[in-house]
Design an enzyme around this catalytic site. Sequence first.
Site, PDB file in Angstrom:
ATOM      1  N   GLU A 185      10.456  -4.935 -12.399  1.00  0.00           N
ATOM      2  CA  GLU A 185      10.760  -5.126 -10.962  1.00  0.00           C
ATOM      3  C   GLU A 185      11.817  -6.171 -10.531  1.00  0.00           C
ATOM      4  O   GLU A 185      12.034  -7.384 -11.092  1.00  0.00           O
ATOM      5  CB  GLU A 185       9.290  -5.249 -10.243  1.00  0.00           C
ATOM      6  N   CYS A 222       6.034  -3.151  -5.527  1.00  0.00           N
ATOM      7  CA  CYS A 222       6.444  -3.083  -4.149  1.00  0.00           C
ATOM      8  C   CYS A 222       8.069  -2.687  -3.935  1.00  0.00           C
ATOM      9  O   CYS A 222       8.109  -1.967  -2.798  1.00  0.00           O
ATOM     10  CB  CYS A 222       6.004  -4.392  -3.420  1.00  0.00           C
ATOM     11  N   ASN A 256       2.819   3.526  -5.637  1.00  0.00           N
ATOM     12  CA  ASN A 256       2.577   2.433  -6.245  1.00  0.00           C
ATOM     13  C   ASN A 256       1.511   1.658  -5.596  1.00  0.00           C
ATOM     14  O   ASN A 256       1.710   1.258  -4.526  1.00  0.00           O
ATOM     15  CB  ASN A 256       3.718   1.430  -6.270  1.00  0.00           C
ATOM     16  N   GLU A 257       0.409   1.647  -6.190  1.00  0.00           N
ATOM     17  CA  GLU A 257      -0.826   1.062  -5.583  1.00  0.00           C
ATOM     18  C   GLU A 257      -1.023   1.057  -4.099  1.00  0.00           C
ATOM     19  O   GLU A 257      -1.162   0.137  -3.455  1.00  0.00           O
ATOM     20  CB  GLU A 257      -0.885  -0.461  -5.930  1.00  0.00           C
TER      21      GLU A 257
HETATM   22  O1  AHR Z   1       4.032  -7.459  -9.725  1.00  0.00           O
HETATM   23  C1  AHR Z   1       4.178  -8.124  -8.554  1.00  0.00           C
HETATM   24  C2  AHR Z   1       3.523  -6.945  -7.602  1.00  0.00           C
HETATM   25  O2  AHR Z   1       2.319  -7.050  -7.799  1.00  0.00           O
HETATM   26  C3  AHR Z   1       4.260  -5.614  -7.321  1.00  0.00           C
HETATM   27  O3  AHR Z   1       5.173  -5.423  -6.755  1.00  0.00           O
HETATM   28  C4  AHR Z   1       3.104  -4.853  -6.841  1.00  0.00           C
HETATM   29  O4  AHR Z   1       2.982  -3.255  -7.359  1.00  0.00           O
HETATM   30  C5  AHR Z   1       1.839  -5.647  -7.241  1.00  0.00           C
HETATM   31  O5  AHR Z   1       1.326  -5.931  -6.138  1.00  0.00           O
END
Ligand code: AHR
Length: 825
Positions: free
Chosen positions: A215, A416, A547-548
Amino acid sequence: MKHLLLLFSVLLLSLQPAAFAATHETTATPDSVSLFAYATRGDDGRSGLRFAWSMDGKHWFEIGRNYGYLRCDYSRWGSQKKMLDPNLKQLPGGEWLCVWKLNDHDGYGQARSKDLIYWEAQQYPRTTSDFEGTRVKAKIAGHEETGTVSQVPWSVVDGLTQTYERNQYRNSLYGERPVQDKERFAGLKSVKATVTAQPEETKEISDLLMGIFFEDINYSADGGLYAELIQNRDFEYEPSDREGDKNWNSTHSWKLEGENATFTISTSDPIHPNNPHYAVLKTNQPGAALTNTGFDGIALKAGEKYDFSLFARIPEGSKSGKLLVRLVDADGTVQGETTVTVSSRSWKTYKAVLTAKASADTHLELHPQSAGEIELDMISLFPQNTFKGRKNGLRPDLAQTLADMHPRFVRFPGGCVAHGDGLKNIYQWKNTIGPLEARKPARNLWGYHQSMGLGYYEYFQFCEDIGAEPLPVLAAGVPCQNSACHGDLRGGQQGGIPMSEMGAYIQDILDLIEWANGDAKKTKWGKIRAESGHPKPFNLKYIGIGNEDLITDVFEERFTMIYLAIKEKYPEIIVVGTVGPFNEGTDYVEGWKLADKLGVPMVDEHYYQSPGWFLHNQDFYDKYDRSKKTKVYLGEYATHIPGRRANMETALTEALYLAALERNGDVVHMSSYAPLLAKDGRTQWNPDLIYFNNREVRPTTGYYVQKLYGQNAGDHYIPSQINLDNQDGRVKLRVGSSIVRDSKTGDVIVKLVNLLPVSIETDVRLPGMDGIQSSATRTVLAGAPETTPLPVTDTIEAGTSFKQELPAYSFTVIRLKTQKGKNKQ
Ligand code: AHR
């Protein structure tokens, strides 16, 4: 329960006049009591919905010390997630409804529950509260609070209390750390263990278990893995990228040094609408220079060659001119130099090569050699030495460090970052391919800028270069669950893509699959890929959707639409869904319900937890219902300790948990530690797996654990039984083993984890496993919990039965070769 009532009587007696005591001095269960529901104003309700109970409506007893049973999940992390003036009421069917104010401008949130313990998905924003329960004041633990009162059977209070107590108990287990080992294991002597393989129980496991999650956080991309050395090369930094930073704009990292010249930014006739800003350099008399600081400097390596390029043009009224390009160190020594002559009236690329005279930290200087105006954009300095020599490629040392882990897949571009802060910030893959000058940069929600120089093409190319499956993650039609809610971001994570635009959004996702896999001649997007330089398909097999996210109606509707569209057009693609940011709670439960309902092939679980959590949850997937179709991708996890450091304590906890993942490799098909990379001085999140600066790459101890698992993965799991001469459950919990076989090589790999402060004399027995050679490779990572040791590899005499001492706090990997052909499948 009885002791609670006694306590209640004692408390009441100490507070109450004799008359009250006389009538209520009892240990019998009351039929019903008053339940006070409130959120404390002291923290704007961030600790959530709390409860107290009373028999007389005057004397209140807090249920759970400062314990919130429902927390508002609206808006950004931290101070924005408020629960103001909650009203709780019981609906005619018995269900509870809680409505609360979100803030001063966004209206109300609401959630429902059957038992006040498990709360269904929150919904917001609502414009009215619908009902205003009668709000009363009550003194709770010495503080005056305002809330609503309901009459409930005693069992409700009992249930709430038990939940709190269970949580307290769990927290005490999850708080266990090696720092307490001296006391916990006082007098513990060396332990003896026998690890016996049970090859007859061998099962197939996923060969994709170990992967990486990239990321763009902590300057992982620009200034990190992406090898570009010029910061803000396109003059596209925007104030909105980084709230509150006055210097964050088109001129960031650029400066005019010297006199008789001006440097301005124009947008009147850019190279491409996606790249609207460019620099205008007006020189009255040569001498001044436009400079760029790079990403914390430009680190040159002696003798290496660097490609300099820029887009430039000479406006009407000015003459063509020479630009002297220099790389200058802090002492003013020129460490590299070249010139370009700009003559075109329209945007044109100019290129030159510089050779570094020394390994030095420098900055870039552009010196116009004559008076006049020149317009500049996409000013780039790229090392020729990139990973695998790719143009527009990756920093070789960082990329190699990742490749060395032998990851079986790469998840990208977030996290995120993938679903973005608000709808407008959702990562759009199409903006990240094609010519660099036409890519559309974006705000990075971690507080900086994404040039998109490292885009989908480069991600896919990297995967191919390291033999890993690409796993792109796209937003499920909703932005990040922590999206802000102000200005045009109003609506936050509930501001899903409007239904009128969902068709186009879904088409973009289908186009991605065509871009990755489509025929280079017969398909529109396959052709675009081929034109970028990759006629052969990338062979995409997996795609992450979401994503979550918060699993709400808004999410479910959009996820379902996307999922069904992919399934219909590309049934061979494995969609990876999402089940929220934790290993339990509403999003986890509702996410799994949705996955089960739709038959989603895989879901992405996330949890960042304490060492104690990992220790006490090694059976997390042993308990998994194996009749389920849906497999697990543990997409983000890491051990977090106070101070958020990465050391042997965190690494060893992860090693132990990874042994449990291998054991459950029939269910857990993929896993990736998070986050992966972090640049010194530019971190938004700790711990990370690999730290770096412009010159150095510093893998953490946890990296070596991941690497050892990645390099020693198998596709068959051979169960083993550990017998210890110590039957203390706390000892047993801290010893782990995992035996796998890699059918490509026939190698058998034994992994042994010792999280005890004493060594373990281990007898490893591999009965019935033919052809194991006597010599084996052994790697040991050992050191006290707070240290950061390196692994040591040697060769040992092993065979089907051997002794191995596991040092205190250690991870040992023994790789046994088998006679050719034996054990291969
Ligand atoms: O890994 C950091 C963050 O943690 C990621 O962007 C998110 O998916 C999670 O909250």
